[in-house]
Motif scaffolding. Structure first.
Motif, PDB file in Angstrom:
ATOM      1  N   MET A 224       0.812  -1.183   0.000  1.00  0.00           N
ATOM      2  CA  MET A 224       0.000   0.000   0.000  1.00  0.00           C
ATOM      3  C   MET A 224       0.864   1.258   0.000  1.00  0.00           C
ATOM      4  N   LEU A 225       1.892   1.309   0.846  1.00  0.00           N
ATOM      5  CA  LEU A 225       2.713   2.508   0.919  1.00  0.00           C
ATOM      6  C   LEU A 225       3.819   2.464  -0.135  1.00  0.00           C
ATOM      7  N   HIS A 226       4.046   3.604  -0.757  1.00  0.00           N
ATOM      8  CA  HIS A 226       5.131   3.717  -1.735  1.00  0.00           C
ATOM      9  C   HIS A 226       6.425   4.134  -1.069  1.00  0.00           C
ATOM     10  N   HIS A 227       6.344   5.143  -0.189  1.00  0.00           N
ATOM     11  CA  HIS A 227       7.491   5.586   0.594  1.00  0.00           C
ATOM     12  C   HIS A 227       7.006   6.423   1.769  1.00  0.00           C
ATOM     13  N   LEU A 228       7.932   6.683   2.671  1.00  0.00           N
ATOM     14  CA  LEU A 228       7.645   7.467   3.858  1.00  0.00           C
ATOM     15  C   LEU A 228       8.771   8.470   4.034  1.00  0.00           C
ATOM     16  N   SER A 229       8.427   9.718   4.338  1.00  0.00           N
ATOM     17  CA  SER A 229       9.419  10.751   4.614  1.00  0.00           C
ATOM     18  C   SER A 229       9.290  11.181   6.065  1.00  0.00           C
ATOM     19  N   ILE A 230      10.441  11.393   6.721  1.00  0.00           N
ATOM     20  CA  ILE A 230      10.431  11.894   8.090  1.00  0.00           C
ATOM     21  C   ILE A 230      11.389  13.075   8.191  1.00  0.00           C
ATOM     22  N   ALA A 231      11.071  13.998   9.070  1.00  0.00           N
ATOM     23  CA  ALA A 231      11.930  15.156   9.314  1.00  0.00           C
ATOM     24  C   ALA A 231      13.032  14.775  10.280  1.00  0.00           C
ATOM     25  N   VAL A 232      14.234  15.272  10.016  1.00  0.00           N
ATOM     26  CA  VAL A 232      15.366  15.081  10.931  1.00  0.00           C
ATOM     27  C   VAL A 232      16.025  16.429  11.170  1.00  0.00           C
ATOM     28  N   SER A 233      16.591  16.593  12.358  1.00  0.00           N
ATOM     29  CA  SER A 233      17.187  17.877  12.712  1.00  0.00           C
ATOM     30  C   SER A 233      18.659  17.987  12.318  1.00  0.00           C
ATOM     31  N   ASN A 234      19.329  16.864  12.139  1.00  0.00           N
ATOM     32  CA  ASN A 234      20.746  16.853  11.769  1.00  0.00           C
ATOM     33  C   ASN A 234      20.941  15.756  10.732  1.00  0.00           C
ATOM     34  N   LEU A 235      21.004  16.126   9.465  1.00  0.00           N
ATOM     35  CA  LEU A 235      21.055  15.136   8.388  1.00  0.00           C
ATOM     36  C   LEU A 235      22.297  14.246   8.456  1.00  0.00           C
ATOM     37  N   PRO A 236      23.508  14.790   8.677  1.00  0.00           N
ATOM     38  CA  PRO A 236      24.666  13.893   8.750  1.00  0.00           C
ATOM     39  C   PRO A 236      24.578  12.868   9.890  1.00  0.00           C
ATOM     40  N   LEU A 237      24.149  13.302  11.077  1.00  0.00           N
ATOM     41  CA  LEU A 237      24.036  12.364  12.199  1.00  0.00           C
ATOM     42  C   LEU A 237      22.932  11.341  11.971  1.00  0.00           C
TER      43      LEU A 237
END
Length: 124
Positions: A1-14
């Motif tokens: 059912m789901l194609h993808h999921l996006s989540i917010a992160v505060s520090n992309l490298p970590l």
């Protein structure tokens, strides 16, 4: 059912390092990245999970988690250990979860921004 999921992160490298470790233990990898996002999956350019640099980050509360398929119990164990080593918090050690099914085996972690994640398998 789901194609993808996006989540917010505060520090992309970590967060990228955390998910490289945890998802790498399950056979997933970075399939794309740019200055504000990293996508994970198995095929180049086709992410199933996308980390997006955003502030503020407000992780969903209790009742929400993301479960990743694992090929084996050993992979669940590696996911849990790698996630903890990369800065995640334990949210349930790897083991059988008979309440979820006779063969259900899972481990649970809280990531660097408070998202609850799981790896599970019903394979031996």
């Amino acid at each position: 059912m789901l194609h993808h999921l996006s989540i917010a992160v505060s520090n992309l490298p970590l967060s990228g390092a955390f998910y490289d470790a945890a998802l790498g233990a399950l056979g997933y990898r970075r399939v794309f990245e740019d200055d504000t996002a990293i996508g994970y999956g198995v095929e180049d350019g086709k992410d199933k999970l996308c980390l997006k640099l955003r502030t503020p980050v407000i992780a969903p509360g209790p009742g929400f988690h993301v479960a990743f398929a694992a090929p084996s119990r050993a992979a669940v164990d590696r996911f849990h250990a790698a996630g903890l080593a990369a800065g995640g918090a334990d949210n349930g050690a790897p083991g059988p979860r008979p309440d979820y099914g006779a063969e259900y085996y899972a481990g649970f972690i809280v990531d660097l921004d408070g998202y609850r994640i799981e790896a599970h398998t019903e394979a031996g």
